[in-house]
Design a protein around this motif. Structure first.
Motif, PDB file in Angstrom:
ATOM      1  N   PRO A 285       0.827  -1.208   0.000  1.00 28.00           N
ATOM      2  CA  PRO A 285       0.000   0.000   0.000  1.00 28.00           C
ATOM      3  C   PRO A 285       0.856   1.252   0.000  1.00 28.00           C
ATOM      4  CG  PRO A 285      -0.767  -1.592   1.624  1.00 28.00           C
ATOM      5  CD  PRO A 285       0.556  -2.085   1.135  1.00 28.00           C
ATOM      6  N   PHE A 286       0.301   2.319  -0.556  1.00 29.26           N
ATOM      7  CA  PHE A 286       1.026   3.585  -0.632  1.00 29.26           C
ATOM      8  C   PHE A 286       1.132   4.220   0.748  1.00 29.26           C
ATOM      9  CE2 PHE A 286       0.866   8.231  -1.009  1.00 29.26           C
ATOM     10  CZ  PHE A 286       2.059   8.433  -1.690  1.00 29.26           C
ATOM     11  N   ASP A 287       2.337   4.571   1.149  1.00 28.58           N
ATOM     12  CA  ASP A 287       2.569   5.265   2.418  1.00 28.58           C
ATOM     13  C   ASP A 287       3.723   6.232   2.212  1.00 28.58           C
ATOM     14  OD1 ASP A 287       3.127   6.176   4.968  1.00 28.58           O
ATOM     15  OD2 ASP A 287       2.781   4.246   5.919  1.00 28.58           O
ATOM     16  N   HIS A 288       3.387   7.513   2.078  1.00 25.86           N
ATOM     17  CA  HIS A 288       4.417   8.511   1.791  1.00 25.86           C
ATOM     18  C   HIS A 288       5.296   8.797   2.992  1.00 25.86           C
ATOM     19  CE1 HIS A 288       1.352  10.950   3.757  1.00 25.86           C
ATOM     20  NE2 HIS A 288       2.258  11.889   3.940  1.00 25.86           N
ATOM     21  N   ARG A 289       4.877   8.373   4.186  1.00 27.10           N
ATOM     22  CA  ARG A 289       5.662   8.656   5.387  1.00 27.10           C
ATOM     23  C   ARG A 289       6.816   7.671   5.544  1.00 27.10           C
ATOM     24  NH1 ARG A 289       0.784   8.458   9.480  1.00 27.10           N
ATOM     25  NH2 ARG A 289       0.444   6.623   8.156  1.00 27.10           N
ATOM     26  N   THR A 290       6.548   6.401   5.306  1.00 25.63           N
ATOM     27  CA  THR A 290       7.605   5.395   5.440  1.00 25.63           C
ATOM     28  C   THR A 290       8.333   5.148   4.124  1.00 25.63           C
ATOM     29  OG1 THR A 290       6.025   3.603   5.022  1.00 25.63           O
ATOM     30  CG2 THR A 290       6.382   4.257   7.317  1.00 25.63           C
ATOM     31  N   GLN A 291       7.670   5.416   2.988  1.00 25.69           N
ATOM     32  CA  GLN A 291       8.276   5.223   1.673  1.00 25.69           C
ATOM     33  C   GLN A 291       7.994   6.447   0.800  1.00 25.69           C
ATOM     34  OE1 GLN A 291       6.562   1.313   0.546  1.00 25.69           O
ATOM     35  NE2 GLN A 291       8.683   0.640   0.433  1.00 25.69           N
ATOM     36  N   PRO A 292       8.686   7.550   1.075  1.00 27.14           N
ATOM     37  CA  PRO A 292       8.446   8.757   0.269  1.00 27.14           C
ATOM     38  C   PRO A 292       8.817   8.536  -1.187  1.00 27.14           C
ATOM     39  CG  PRO A 292      10.403   9.015   1.642  1.00 27.14           C
ATOM     40  CD  PRO A 292       9.730   7.756   2.095  1.00 27.14           C
ATOM     41  N   LEU A 293       8.157   9.260  -2.057  1.00 27.41           N
ATOM     42  CA  LEU A 293       8.442   9.179  -3.485  1.00 27.41           C
ATOM     43  C   LEU A 293       9.713   9.961  -3.804  1.00 27.41           C
ATOM     44  CD1 LEU A 293       4.869   9.786  -4.956  1.00 27.41           C
ATOM     45  CD2 LEU A 293       6.073   7.604  -4.771  1.00 27.41           C
ATOM     46  N   SER A 294      10.401   9.532  -4.853  1.00 27.58           N
ATOM     47  CA  SER A 294      11.569  10.264  -5.328  1.00 27.58           C
ATOM     48  C   SER A 294      11.101  11.467  -6.143  1.00 27.58           C
ATOM     49  CB  SER A 294      12.434   9.362  -6.209  1.00 27.58           C
ATOM     50  OG  SER A 294      11.758   9.066  -7.427  1.00 27.58           O
ATOM     51  N   PRO A 295      11.948  12.489  -6.316  1.00 30.20           N
ATOM     52  CA  PRO A 295      11.569  13.636  -7.155  1.00 30.20           C
ATOM     53  C   PRO A 295      11.188  13.218  -8.570  1.00 30.20           C
ATOM     54  CG  PRO A 295      13.479  14.194  -5.828  1.00 30.20           C
ATOM     55  CD  PRO A 295      13.243  12.724  -5.624  1.00 30.20           C
ATOM     56  N   TYR A 296      11.890  12.233  -9.151  1.00 24.50           N
ATOM     57  CA  TYR A 296      11.536  11.756 -10.488  1.00 24.50           C
ATOM     58  C   TYR A 296      10.152  11.125 -10.485  1.00 24.50           C
ATOM     59  CZ  TYR A 296      16.174  12.375 -12.659  1.00 24.50           C
ATOM     60  OH  TYR A 296      17.317  12.891 -13.197  1.00 24.50           O
TER      61      TYR A 296
ATOM     62  N   ALA B 279       8.955  23.108 -11.903  1.00 29.31           N
ATOM     63  CA  ALA B 279       9.991  23.557 -10.971  1.00 29.31           C
ATOM     64  C   ALA B 279      10.303  22.423 -10.004  1.00 29.31           C
ATOM     65  CB  ALA B 279       9.527  24.797 -10.212  1.00 29.31           C
ATOM     66  N   PRO B 280      11.559  21.961 -10.019  1.00 29.12           N
ATOM     67  CA  PRO B 280      12.658  22.426 -10.864  1.00 29.12           C
ATOM     68  C   PRO B 280      12.576  21.818 -12.263  1.00 29.12           C
ATOM     69  CG  PRO B 280      13.409  20.620  -9.515  1.00 29.12           C
ATOM     70  CD  PRO B 280      11.992  20.890  -9.073  1.00 29.12           C
ATOM     71  N   ALA B 281      13.347  22.388 -13.200  1.00 30.30           N
ATOM     72  CA  ALA B 281      13.439  21.799 -14.530  1.00 30.30           C
ATOM     73  C   ALA B 281      14.192  20.478 -14.437  1.00 30.30           C
ATOM     74  CB  ALA B 281      14.169  22.759 -15.471  1.00 30.30           C
ATOM     75  N   MET B 282      13.760  19.505 -15.217  1.00 33.92           N
ATOM     76  CA  MET B 282      14.394  18.188 -15.205  1.00 33.92           C
ATOM     77  C   MET B 282      14.641  17.710 -16.626  1.00 33.92           C
ATOM     78  SD  MET B 282      12.376  16.032 -12.227  1.00 33.92           S
ATOM     79  CE  MET B 282      12.438  16.530 -10.509  1.00 33.92           C
ATOM     80  N   GLN B 283      15.568  16.755 -16.756  1.00 33.85           N
ATOM     81  CA  GLN B 283      15.836  16.107 -18.043  1.00 33.85           C
ATOM     82  C   GLN B 283      15.827  14.604 -17.808  1.00 33.85           C
ATOM     83  OE1 GLN B 283      16.168  17.019 -21.295  1.00 33.85           O
ATOM     84  NE2 GLN B 283      15.366  18.996 -20.615  1.00 33.85           N
ATOM     85  N   LEU B 284      14.650  14.012 -17.830  1.00 36.28           N
ATOM     86  CA  LEU B 284      14.516  12.576 -17.613  1.00 36.28           C
ATOM     87  C   LEU B 284      14.685  11.831 -18.929  1.00 36.28           C
ATOM     88  CD1 LEU B 284      13.070  13.891 -15.111  1.00 36.28           C
ATOM     89  CD2 LEU B 284      11.681  11.814 -15.024  1.00 36.28           C
ATOM     90  N   SER B 285      15.482  10.769 -18.908  1.00 36.55           N
ATOM     91  CA  SER B 285      15.650   9.942 -20.096  1.00 36.55           C
ATOM     92  C   SER B 285      14.498   8.948 -20.179  1.00 36.55           C
ATOM     93  CB  SER B 285      16.977   9.190 -20.032  1.00 36.55           C
ATOM     94  OG  SER B 285      16.937   8.218 -18.989  1.00 36.55           O
ATOM     95  N   GLU B 286      14.397   8.273 -21.322  1.00 40.81           N
ATOM     96  CA  GLU B 286      13.359   7.248 -21.476  1.00 40.81           C
ATOM     97  C   GLU B 286      13.560   6.143 -20.437  1.00 40.81           C
ATOM     98  OE1 GLU B 286      11.848   4.139 -24.935  1.00 40.81           O
ATOM     99  OE2 GLU B 286      12.650   6.096 -25.529  1.00 40.81           O
ATOM    100  N   GLY B 287      14.825   5.822 -20.159  1.00 41.48           N
ATOM    101  CA  GLY B 287      15.123   4.814 -19.149  1.00 41.48           C
ATOM    102  C   GLY B 287      14.682   5.254 -17.764  1.00 41.48           C
ATOM    103  N   ASP B 288      14.891   6.546 -17.454  1.00 42.46           N
ATOM    104  CA  ASP B 288      14.440   7.086 -16.170  1.00 42.46           C
ATOM    105  C   ASP B 288      12.927   6.939 -16.038  1.00 42.46           C
ATOM    106  OD1 ASP B 288      17.016   7.938 -15.457  1.00 42.46           O
ATOM    107  OD2 ASP B 288      16.737   9.883 -16.443  1.00 42.46           O
TER     108      ASP B 288
END
Length: 231
Positions: free
Chosen positions: A2-13, A50-59
């Motif tokens: 299950p989703f739990d942002h407190r114990t498993q926060p999401l990465s910026p990507y 914000a912020p600007a990002m450059q995500l690759s297809e692999g990312d």
């Protein structure tokens, strides 16, 4: 899991990918769900990010796999090309209005209630700032049983008229780091404004010199002579 942002926060990507899906579902529904290529273009936009990002297809693909494991995205069925859609509202347990506010905070960073009302115009039309503030307070005051707070009201920056709100999907907010970023942005903005004013002055001086040259030519005198006669 299950989703739990407190114990498993999401990465910026992950936040960028998820919020981009949330945005496109509302603003360009005819193109939604999105292919990886379309999602990559949306994540790497130069505006409204914000912020600007450059995500690759692999990312992008790695993030989608992570989000799918947490039930936040899923592959759209019945599509010839693989397309993706979000499942944010159901998994996180927030209404559509709150989802719009969270999505904008995820895409554009901390904002005031007034800024959020303007920026969410294409996502959801709030009647007034009070409506936005009511949903923000509801997201801030979420009970532990529902998963805890999803936003936080930041300390008002020096010289600012209103305090800004930030999302908590990446974990607790580093207020000092945000303040440093804001100061850096303000400094860059000031430097840019000074450079623009200097360029405008230089252009004006050049135009005045050209006008003087034209007048001297019409009078049959050299610019230096005209200056000496004026003295």
């Amino acid at each position: 899991m299950p989703f739990d942002h407190r114990t498993q926060p999401l990465s910026p990507y992950a936040v960028r990918v998820l919020a981009t899906l949330m945005e496109k579902a509302r603003t360009v529904p005819d193109s939604y769900p999105l292919t990886v290529n379309s999602l990559q273009a949306g994540c790497n936009q130069k505006t409204s990010r914000a912020p600007a990002m450059q995500l690759s297809e692999g990312d992008i693909q790695a993030v989608l796999d992570e989000l799918r494991q947490r039930h936040l995205v899923m592959e759209a069925s019945g599509q010839r090309a693989t397309r993706w859609e979000h499942n944010f509202e159901r998994v996180v347990g927030v209404p559509s209005q709150a989802s719009a506010i969270l999505g904008l905070l995820m895409l554009r960073g901390p904002q005031t209630a007034g800024e959020l009302r303007i920026n969410t115009e294409r996502w959801h039309r709030f009647a007034d700032i009070g409506s936005v503030e009511a949903f923000l307070e509801e997201l801030r005051d979420r009970s532990e049983e529902k998963g805890g707070p999803l936003v936080v009201l930041l300390p008002r920056a020096p010289g600012a008229r209103e305090a800004r709100w930030a999302h908590l999907l990446c974990g607790e907010v580093d207020v000092s780091a945000l303040a440093a970023t804001s100061e850096s942005s303000a400094s860059s903005g000031a430097d840019h404004g000074t450079a623009q004013r200097l360029a405008a002055l230089e252009a004006e001086v050049a135009q005045l010199r050209a006008t003087v040259q034209q007048l001297c030519t019409a009078l049959g005198v050299e610019p230096d002579s005209a200056t000496e006669q004026a003295d």
